[in-house]
Design a protein around this motif. Structure first.
Motif, mmCIF file in Angstrom:
data_model
loop_
_atom_site.group_PDB
_atom_site.id
_atom_site.type_symbol
_atom_site.label_atom_id
_atom_site.label_comp_id
_atom_site.label_asym_id
_atom_site.label_seq_id
_atom_site.Cartn_x
_atom_site.Cartn_y
_atom_site.Cartn_z
ATOM 1 N N ILE A 68 -9.230 -9.969 6.230
ATOM 2 C CA ILE A 68 -8.499 -8.994 7.047
ATOM 3 C C ILE A 68 -7.015 -9.106 6.732
ATOM 4 N N ASP A 69 -6.406 -8.015 6.307
ATOM 5 C CA ASP A 69 -4.968 -7.965 6.027
ATOM 6 C C ASP A 69 -4.303 -7.184 7.159
ATOM 7 N N MET A 70 -3.392 -7.834 7.874
ATOM 8 C CA MET A 70 -2.781 -7.220 9.060
ATOM 9 C C MET A 70 -1.566 -6.352 8.756
ATOM 10 N N HIS A 71 -1.202 -6.203 7.473
ATOM 11 C CA HIS A 71 -0.027 -5.384 7.174
ATOM 12 C C HIS A 71 -0.180 -4.744 5.795
ATOM 13 N N VAL A 72 -0.644 -3.497 5.784
ATOM 14 C CA VAL A 72 -0.692 -2.721 4.544
ATOM 15 C C VAL A 72 -0.135 -1.328 4.815
ATOM 16 N N HIS A 73 0.177 -0.652 3.728
ATOM 17 C CA HIS A 73 0.568 0.767 3.786
ATOM 18 C C HIS A 73 -0.324 1.478 2.772
ATOM 19 N N ILE A 74 -1.433 1.994 3.259
ATOM 20 C CA ILE A 74 -2.534 2.401 2.388
ATOM 21 C C ILE A 74 -2.354 3.797 1.800
ATOM 22 N N GLU A 75 -1.306 4.494 2.210
ATOM 23 C CA GLU A 75 -1.103 5.855 1.697
ATOM 24 C C GLU A 75 -0.443 5.896 0.324
ATOM 25 N N GLY A 76 0.095 4.789 -0.144
ATOM 26 C CA GLY A 76 0.758 4.809 -1.446
ATOM 27 C C GLY A 76 1.178 3.422 -1.853
ATOM 28 N N GLU A 77 1.899 3.335 -2.984
ATOM 29 C CA GLU A 77 2.372 2.027 -3.419
ATOM 30 C C GLU A 77 3.617 2.149 -4.271
ATOM 31 N N THR A 78 4.189 1.001 -4.550
ATOM 32 C CA THR A 78 5.462 0.913 -5.227
ATOM 33 C C THR A 78 5.475 1.606 -6.597
ATOM 34 N N SER A 79 6.607 2.188 -6.931
ATOM 35 C CA SER A 79 6.857 2.729 -8.268
ATOM 36 C C SER A 79 8.341 3.084 -8.346
ATOM 37 N N VAL A 132 -4.716 9.825 -3.394
ATOM 38 C CA VAL A 132 -4.265 8.493 -3.800
ATOM 39 C C VAL A 132 -4.794 7.435 -2.842
ATOM 40 N N SER A 133 -4.741 7.745 -1.546
ATOM 41 C CA SER A 133 -5.151 6.766 -0.542
ATOM 42 C C SER A 133 -6.636 6.425 -0.636
ATOM 43 N N VAL A 134 -7.444 7.382 -1.051
ATOM 44 C CA VAL A 134 -8.882 7.119 -1.210
ATOM 45 C C VAL A 134 -9.108 6.075 -2.305
ATOM 46 N N GLU A 135 -8.403 6.217 -3.407
ATOM 47 C CA GLU A 135 -8.537 5.238 -4.494
ATOM 48 C C GLU A 135 -8.017 3.876 -4.057
ATOM 49 N N ILE A 136 -6.918 3.859 -3.316
ATOM 50 C CA ILE A 136 -6.344 2.603 -2.827
ATOM 51 C C ILE A 136 -7.305 1.903 -1.872
ATOM 52 N N ALA A 137 -7.931 2.679 -1.011
ATOM 53 C CA ALA A 137 -8.884 2.104 -0.051
ATOM 54 C C ALA A 137 -10.024 1.402 -0.768
ATOM 55 N N LYS A 138 -10.555 2.027 -1.797
ATOM 56 C CA LYS A 138 -11.655 1.421 -2.552
ATOM 57 C C LYS A 138 -11.178 0.157 -3.264
ATOM 58 N N ARG A 139 -10.008 0.209 -3.840
ATOM 59 C CA ARG A 139 -9.448 -0.952 -4.547
ATOM 60 C C ARG A 139 -9.267 -2.136 -3.594
ATOM 61 N N THR A 140 -8.813 -1.817 -2.384
ATOM 62 C CA THR A 140 -8.612 -2.859 -1.374
ATOM 63 C C THR A 140 -9.933 -3.511 -0.986
ATOM 64 N N LEU A 141 -10.953 -2.689 -0.781
ATOM 65 C CA LEU A 141 -12.275 -3.204 -0.434
ATOM 66 C C LEU A 141 -12.833 -4.071 -1.560
ATOM 67 N N MET A 142 -12.676 -3.638 -2.795
ATOM 68 C CA MET A 142 -13.190 -4.399 -3.933
ATOM 69 C C MET A 142 -12.490 -5.751 -4.087
ATOM 70 N N ALA A 143 -11.302 -5.869 -3.516
ATOM 71 C CA ALA A 143 -10.572 -7.140 -3.551
ATOM 72 C C ALA A 143 -11.012 -8.085 -2.441
ATOM 73 N N PRO A 167 1.435 -3.701 -5.641
ATOM 74 C CA PRO A 167 0.188 -2.965 -5.880
ATOM 75 C C PRO A 167 -0.956 -3.410 -4.975
ATOM 76 N N HIS A 168 -1.643 -2.453 -4.387
ATOM 77 C CA HIS A 168 -2.832 -2.734 -3.595
ATOM 78 C C HIS A 168 -3.894 -3.384 -4.481
ATOM 79 N N GLY A 169 -4.716 -4.213 -3.872
ATOM 80 C CA GLY A 169 -5.736 -4.938 -4.620
ATOM 81 C C GLY A 169 -5.291 -6.317 -5.027
#
Length: 425
Positions: free
Chosen positions: A79-90, A108-119, A346-348
């Motif tokens: 469980i990560d208590m602090h994320v911003h899942i709508e985007g990421e650094t660039s 973008v957020s859909v791909e990030i959500a999956k990446r987070t789960l896979m981590a 980067p998420h993940g």
């Protein structure tokens, strides 16, 4: 004929619900006792853990499935208590406010959500976006897309010119005068309205920016940005609506006001001193250190034009004190929750936080417990998440090595089950 059809449907349904998955676990992290157990079988039926047994139990029904994790270390979903899942650094992040539509953010957020789960992060607390985070949470809950359980603050609440003012850095014609609907407040009435608007928009909790921030396009990253009365009103109204408050805070005075008001967590806490630490212990306020964000930002600040120039001095001053602050926090025994600020990096890559926590001085088991049993308690889900235990939701992950001996193994999660469904094997 209709009666026969009903019976067949019933039998088919029963046969489906009777199917179980047997996880043969070489090692299992018991987050409640803080021990690593050996040779266990975790039996999952539907979305629940129905039994944890000694040894490697074989299924009784041919329909049941066995997953061989004998060479792995198994533990509850993270469980990560602090994320911003709508985007990421660039390097183009500050321009994207003007070029991206909400539909772009959503994809973008859909791909990030999956990446987070896979981590291996089966639940996250999203602390501020545009509102797409609410729709994403709902889509995941319905099974439309894959991702972690999301507990979202929808849009963070700030003050005019404060860290969460969405118009900071814009030219004057675009700045306008955002108010409570946009998450910007001035005064008690605005404070109440902003909280109620978040509730109306579907938020699970409230996020405030109690001080300036490092990455906002504004000069001061430490100043207190709410009056004591405003923070009090936000916390009071949130409580009335069944929500807790998380407070972004770097500077001492803003932290003090937030803790006195009764926020649940302080995010970052860069310039905390012993006075604030004592106050947090007294009020059982948890610090979410987000060490990953600091490390990443410090590195990227060396790249010309990655961040606007106004941000660079804030990065330097914050990183100059961070190690000493964390050393003090550990010594004083400030309550700790696991959170990363993913999106700033980067998420993940959320699991790097475990490595940084251990390097800072926390034990491997403490860091694992902070991301499981502690965070489940803060989410008010301590009887459903954070442990591998009978009756708990089947959020389960596995890694190759024993993380109490090599914490870096957390960066390579090889098995992910969420809500009884296997997403990675």
């Amino acid at each position: 004929m209709k009666s026969l059809l009903r019976i067949l449907v019933l039998l088919f349904t029963v046969s489906l619900t009777a199917q179980s998955t047997y996880l043969h676990c070489g090692k299992l992290v018991d987050t409640e006792s803080g021990k690593v157990l050996t040779e266990k079988t975790v039996i999952v039926s539907g979305n629940k853990i129905i039994s944890v047994e000694d040894g490697y139990t074989n299924p009784k029904n041919s329909e049941d499935t066995v997953i061989d994790l004998k060479s792995k270390t198994v533990m509850p979903g993270l469980i990560d208590m602090h994320v911003h899942i709508e985007g990421e650094t660039s390097p183009t992040r500050y321009l994207e406010r003007f070029t991206k539509n909400k539909a772009d953010v959503a994809f973008v957020s859909v791909e990030i959500a999956k990446r987070t789960l896979m981590a291996g992060f089966t639940a996250v607390r999203d602390l501020g976006g545009s509102g797409v985070n609410v729709a994403l949470r709902n889509a995941i809950n319905k099974g439309t897309v894959s991702g972690p359980r999301i507990f979202t603050a929808e849009k963070a609440i700030g003050t005019t010119g404060g860290h969460a003012d969405p118009t900071n850095g814009m030219r004057k014609e675009l700045m306008g005068d955002p108010g409570p609907a946009e998450g910007v407040i001035n005064g008690l009435e605005d404070a109440r309205k902003a909280v109620r608007q978040r509730y109306k928009n579907g938020a699970d909790l409230i996020k405030i920016t109690a001080t300036g921030g490092v990455l906002s396009v504004a000069k001061n990253g430490q100043n207190a940005q709410f009056t004591q009365g405003e923070v009090n009103e936000i916390v009071k109204t949130a409580k009335e609506y069944g929500m807790v408050v998380a407070a972004h805070a770097h500077g001492k005075e803003g932290m003090k006001r937030a803790v006195i008001a009764g926020v649940q967590t302080i995010e970052h806490g860069s310039f905390m001193d012993k006075e604030v630490a004592a106050l947090m212990k007294l009020n059982n306020t948890y610090l979410v250190p987000t060490l990953s964000a600091g490390r990443y930002v410090e590195e990227k600040a060396k790249i010309p034009n990655y961040y606007p120039l106004v941000i660079l001095p804030k990065i330097t001053s914050t990183m100059a004190v961070l190690d000493k602050t964390i050393e003090m926090v550990i010594k004083e025994g400030v309550p700790i929750a696991f959170g990363t600020d993913a999106g700033v990096f980067p998420h993940g890559e959320n699991a790097k936080e475990f490595v940084y926590m251990v390097e800072a001085g926390w034990s491997q088991m403490f860091s694992l417990q902070s991301a499981t049993i502690t965070n489940a308690m803060l989410l008010d889900m301590e009887t459903e998440l954070g442990q591998i235990k009978e009756g708990y939701l089947a959020d389960i992950i596995a890694v190759d090595e024993d993380p109490t001996k090599d914490i870096s193994t957390m960066e390579n999660v090889t098995f992910v089950m969420k809500n009884g469904m296997i997403y990675k094997q």
